[in-house]
Design a protein around this motif. Sequence first.
Motif, PDB file in Angstrom:
ATOM      1  N   GLY A   1       1.100  -1.134   0.053  1.00 40.93           N
ATOM      2  CA  GLY A   1       0.162   0.075  -0.206  1.00 40.93           C
ATOM      3  C   GLY A   1       0.841   1.418  -0.063  1.00 40.93           C
ATOM      4  O   GLY A   1       0.549   2.237  -0.673  1.00 40.93           O
ATOM      5  N   ILE A   2       1.762   1.296   0.904  1.00 43.49           N
ATOM      6  CA  ILE A   2       2.859   2.583   0.806  1.00 43.49           C
ATOM      7  C   ILE A   2       3.493   2.778  -0.651  1.00 43.49           C
ATOM      8  O   ILE A   2       3.323   3.620  -1.235  1.00 43.49           O
ATOM      9  CB  ILE A   2       4.116   2.121   1.615  1.00 43.49           C
ATOM     10  N   SER A   3       3.665   1.468  -1.426  1.00 43.31           N
ATOM     11  CA  SER A   3       4.318   1.582  -2.671  1.00 43.31           C
ATOM     12  C   SER A   3       3.291   2.227  -3.654  1.00 43.31           C
ATOM     13  O   SER A   3       3.803   2.989  -4.356  1.00 43.31           O
ATOM     14  CB  SER A   3       4.609   0.224  -3.037  1.00 43.31           C
ATOM     15  N   VAL A   4       2.067   1.837  -3.333  1.00 40.99           N
ATOM     16  CA  VAL A   4       1.042   2.749  -4.407  1.00 40.99           C
ATOM     17  C   VAL A   4       0.946   4.113  -3.989  1.00 40.99           C
ATOM     18  O   VAL A   4       0.772   4.578  -5.044  1.00 40.99           O
ATOM     19  CB  VAL A   4      -0.571   1.889  -4.016  1.00 40.99           C
ATOM     20  N   TYR A   5       1.129   4.407  -2.702  1.00 38.19           N
ATOM     21  CA  TYR A   5       1.192   5.816  -2.388  1.00 38.19           C
ATOM     22  C   TYR A   5       2.352   6.492  -3.098  1.00 38.19           C
ATOM     23  O   TYR A   5       2.108   7.868  -4.066  1.00 38.19           O
ATOM     24  CB  TYR A   5       1.268   5.976  -1.086  1.00 38.19           C
ATOM     25  N   PHE A   6       3.592   6.067  -3.198  1.00 41.55           N
ATOM     26  CA  PHE A   6       4.664   6.645  -3.756  1.00 41.55           C
ATOM     27  C   PHE A   6       4.817   6.465  -5.385  1.00 41.55           C
ATOM     28  O   PHE A   6       5.191   7.430  -5.920  1.00 41.55           O
ATOM     29  CB  PHE A   6       5.991   6.187  -3.341  1.00 41.55           C
ATOM     30  N   LEU A   7       3.933   5.706  -5.853  1.00 35.58           N
ATOM     31  CA  LEU A   7       3.916   5.267  -7.528  1.00 35.58           C
ATOM     32  C   LEU A   7       2.868   6.374  -7.621  1.00 35.58           C
ATOM     33  O   LEU A   7       3.038   6.997  -9.142  1.00 35.58           O
ATOM     34  CB  LEU A   7       3.559   4.088  -7.599  1.00 35.58           C
ATOM     35  N   VAL A   8       1.779   6.828  -7.260  1.00 33.44           N
ATOM     36  CA  VAL A   8       0.804   7.535  -7.686  1.00 33.44           C
ATOM     37  C   VAL A   8       0.838   8.976  -7.120  1.00 33.44           C
ATOM     38  O   VAL A   8       0.701  10.000  -8.174  1.00 33.44           O
ATOM     39  CB  VAL A   8      -0.554   6.985  -7.192  1.00 33.44           C
ATOM     40  N   GLU A   9       0.964   9.119  -5.942  1.00 38.55           N
ATOM     41  CA  GLU A   9       1.210  10.586  -5.279  1.00 38.55           C
ATOM     42  C   GLU A   9       2.855  11.246  -5.329  1.00 38.55           C
ATOM     43  O   GLU A   9       2.650  12.466  -5.369  1.00 38.55           O
ATOM     44  CB  GLU A   9       0.998  10.285  -3.885  1.00 38.55           C
ATOM     45  N   ARG A  10       3.724  10.689  -5.424  1.00 37.78           N
ATOM     46  CA  ARG A  10       5.088  11.150  -5.556  1.00 37.78           C
ATOM     47  C   ARG A  10       5.954  10.596  -6.835  1.00 37.78           C
ATOM     48  O   ARG A  10       6.658   9.776  -6.772  1.00 37.78           O
ATOM     49  CB  ARG A  10       5.833  10.612  -4.113  1.00 37.78           C
ATOM     50  N   THR A  11       5.525  11.011  -7.962  1.00 44.66           N
ATOM     51  CA  THR A  11       5.792  10.727  -9.157  1.00 44.66           C
ATOM     52  C   THR A  11       7.243  11.183  -9.246  1.00 44.66           C
ATOM     53  O   THR A  11       7.903  10.522 -10.207  1.00 44.66           O
ATOM     54  CB  THR A  11       5.085  11.282 -10.296  1.00 44.66           C
ATOM     55  N   ASN A  12       7.779  11.886  -8.522  1.00 46.60           N
ATOM     56  CA  ASN A  12       9.376  12.320  -8.606  1.00 46.60           C
ATOM     57  C   ASN A  12      10.025  11.589  -7.631  1.00 46.60           C
ATOM     58  O   ASN A  12      11.375  11.718  -7.524  1.00 46.60           O
ATOM     59  CB  ASN A  12       9.689  13.770  -8.183  1.00 46.60           C
TER      60      ASN A  12
ATOM     61  N   ASP B   1      11.993   8.012  -6.434  1.00 51.94           N
ATOM     62  CA  ASP B   1      12.658   6.781  -6.987  1.00 51.94           C
ATOM     63  C   ASP B   1      11.779   5.749  -7.356  1.00 51.94           C
ATOM     64  O   ASP B   1      11.597   4.741  -6.477  1.00 51.94           O
ATOM     65  CB  ASP B   1      13.854   6.495  -6.142  1.00 51.94           C
ATOM     66  N   ARG B   2      11.345   5.611  -8.411  1.00 51.39           N
ATOM     67  CA  ARG B   2      10.221   4.665  -8.854  1.00 51.39           C
ATOM     68  C   ARG B   2      10.744   3.242  -8.799  1.00 51.39           C
ATOM     69  O   ARG B   2      10.352   2.288  -8.618  1.00 51.39           O
ATOM     70  CB  ARG B   2       9.375   4.800  -9.964  1.00 51.39           C
ATOM     71  N   ARG B   3      12.345   3.178  -9.134  1.00 53.96           N
ATOM     72  CA  ARG B   3      12.792   1.758  -9.373  1.00 53.96           C
ATOM     73  C   ARG B   3      12.956   1.142  -7.915  1.00 53.96           C
ATOM     74  O   ARG B   3      12.503   0.087  -7.664  1.00 53.96           O
ATOM     75  CB  ARG B   3      14.252   1.829  -9.969  1.00 53.96           C
ATOM     76  N   SER B   4      13.228   1.905  -6.889  1.00 52.88           N
ATOM     77  CA  SER B   4      13.151   1.440  -5.607  1.00 52.88           C
ATOM     78  C   SER B   4      12.093   1.010  -5.087  1.00 52.88           C
ATOM     79  O   SER B   4      11.800   0.096  -4.133  1.00 52.88           O
ATOM     80  CB  SER B   4      13.957   2.432  -4.652  1.00 52.88           C
ATOM     81  N   VAL B   5      10.874   1.777  -5.561  1.00 53.70           N
ATOM     82  CA  VAL B   5       9.602   1.428  -5.025  1.00 53.70           C
ATOM     83  C   VAL B   5       9.145   0.176  -5.672  1.00 53.70           C
ATOM     84  O   VAL B   5       8.526  -0.847  -5.082  1.00 53.70           O
ATOM     85  CB  VAL B   5       8.675   2.690  -5.370  1.00 53.70           C
ATOM     86  N   TRP B   6       9.407  -0.237  -7.058  1.00 54.28           N
ATOM     87  CA  TRP B   6       8.979  -1.438  -7.723  1.00 54.28           C
ATOM     88  C   TRP B   6       9.849  -2.543  -7.139  1.00 54.28           C
ATOM     89  O   TRP B   6       9.477  -3.777  -7.068  1.00 54.28           O
ATOM     90  CB  TRP B   6       9.178  -1.424  -9.096  1.00 54.28           C
ATOM     91  N   ILE B   7      11.133  -2.396  -6.674  1.00 55.55           N
ATOM     92  CA  ILE B   7      12.170  -3.484  -6.099  1.00 55.55           C
ATOM     93  C   ILE B   7      11.282  -3.587  -4.674  1.00 55.55           C
ATOM     94  O   ILE B   7      11.478  -5.125  -4.355  1.00 55.55           O
ATOM     95  CB  ILE B   7      13.365  -2.541  -5.833  1.00 55.55           C
ATOM     96  N   THR B   8      11.002  -2.843  -3.977  1.00 54.15           N
ATOM     97  CA  THR B   8       9.900  -2.951  -2.777  1.00 54.15           C
ATOM     98  C   THR B   8       8.799  -3.793  -2.963  1.00 54.15           C
ATOM     99  O   THR B   8       8.759  -4.692  -2.269  1.00 54.15           O
ATOM    100  CB  THR B   8      10.043  -1.807  -2.140  1.00 54.15           C
ATOM    101  N   VAL B   9       8.245  -3.552  -3.943  1.00 47.95           N
ATOM    102  CA  VAL B   9       6.984  -4.250  -4.417  1.00 47.95           C
ATOM    103  C   VAL B   9       7.466  -5.790  -4.646  1.00 47.95           C
ATOM    104  O   VAL B   9       6.793  -6.612  -4.156  1.00 47.95           O
ATOM    105  CB  VAL B   9       6.154  -3.781  -5.535  1.00 47.95           C
ATOM    106  N   LEU B  10       8.392  -6.021  -5.409  1.00 51.14           N
ATOM    107  CA  LEU B  10       8.895  -7.291  -5.598  1.00 51.14           C
ATOM    108  C   LEU B  10       9.351  -8.106  -4.241  1.00 51.14           C
ATOM    109  O   LEU B  10       9.074  -9.348  -4.281  1.00 51.14           O
ATOM    110  CB  LEU B  10      10.126  -7.276  -6.538  1.00 51.14           C
ATOM    111  N   GLY B  11       9.862  -7.449  -3.511  1.00 49.62           N
ATOM    112  CA  GLY B  11      10.375  -7.991  -2.126  1.00 49.62           C
ATOM    113  C   GLY B  11       9.104  -8.319  -1.273  1.00 49.62           C
ATOM    114  O   GLY B  11       9.212  -9.593  -0.681  1.00 49.62           O
ATOM    115  N   ALA B  12       8.163  -7.361  -1.297  1.00 47.35           N
ATOM    116  CA  ALA B  12       7.147  -7.751  -0.521  1.00 47.35           C
ATOM    117  C   ALA B  12       6.312  -8.989  -1.075  1.00 47.35           C
ATOM    118  O   ALA B  12       6.143  -9.947  -0.436  1.00 47.35           O
ATOM    119  CB  ALA B  12       5.956  -6.816  -0.488  1.00 47.35           C
TER     120      ALA B  12
END
Length: 353
Positions: free
Chosen positions: A215-226, A228-239
């Motif tokens: 859910g936090i990842s969704v927030y940073f993908l949608v609300e914080r477009t600036n 580091d999206r790569r780190s967010v997607w890596i976190t999604v994969l880790g979860a």
Amino acid sequence: MQDPMAGEIVVKGKSNPSRIVQLDALRGLAAMAVVLFHFTTKFRELYAPSAELPFEVSWGHYGVNLFFIISGFVIFMTLSRSRDWRDFVVSRFSRLYPAYWFAVALTFTVVAWLGLPGKEVGLSDAVLNLLMFQTWLKVPSVDGVYWTLLVELHFYVLALLLFLCNQMQQWVRWIWLLFLLRLAYRLSSHFLGIDLPYIVQFALILDYIPWFALGISVYFLVERTNYDRRSVWITVLGALALLLLSGGLKLLLIAMACFAAVLLAARGRLVGSGGPILVWLGAISYTLYLLHEHIGWAVMRQMSIAGYDYTTFMPLVLLLVLALAWATTVFVERPSMSWIRSRYKTGRRRSVS
């Protein structure tokens, strides 16, 4: 936009209302999935083993996991737009506690009146339930669903600590620390036969942190477009990898579906989620979740004893808990939330002046 005191997404000005509606619809779907699981699979398991059910929703308990993903999104949005920690605490308190107190009182009364073998609690235990952290006190819950509320409270505390320490932008490193700690617990138990201290696992909600992280990842993908999206997607994969290890392919697919649904809803692109019934269910989802289980079981059990057929009494009890949830939302939750928040805002204005 969002009212920083609200704790929920609120439509203002020219903001896009579709995603608000769609996230609320997901809440409603999650709540109904849990209700139907308890009214079919779980009720038969506990109180009607010989009942012939016309259908079952054996997967409905995963609605809780969907709640956790939505919570990860909403809580980080709320904190990022809060002026200080007091805004957040008041918003969460006013959202959770008044309706919860009413639910505890009503559930205790109904169960004491109708009876529910194995689920009754004493008055002193019911009073301690009002704190919402009865598990820490080793006190039984008035209703079985309350365990998730303590998980939510733990997540709120962890998120608030990040906020107070000015670490919200560095959330990825802290989430990965929890990921690694969860992995260490699993490896220690599985390969070494050593159980690490449960209190740490419980306090840091290691069993559920991957869901909140999605859910936090969704927030940073949608609300914080600036961000580091790569780190967010890596976190999604880790979860997702942690969930695959703990629950296998089935849990992975469920997690992926829930994550995708929340991501689409947060972007206002979840097709078919804007119907009035789903929106209404979303509006009453919290009170429906609080009130349905033990009250529903107690009434269903009495109707079963009286000789009514399951296909007759289950829909009636479902309508009953929906009506109770609506009434509690309209006459308890919303007025008390509004009163607490207005008093708090008035107090803040006076302190500033």
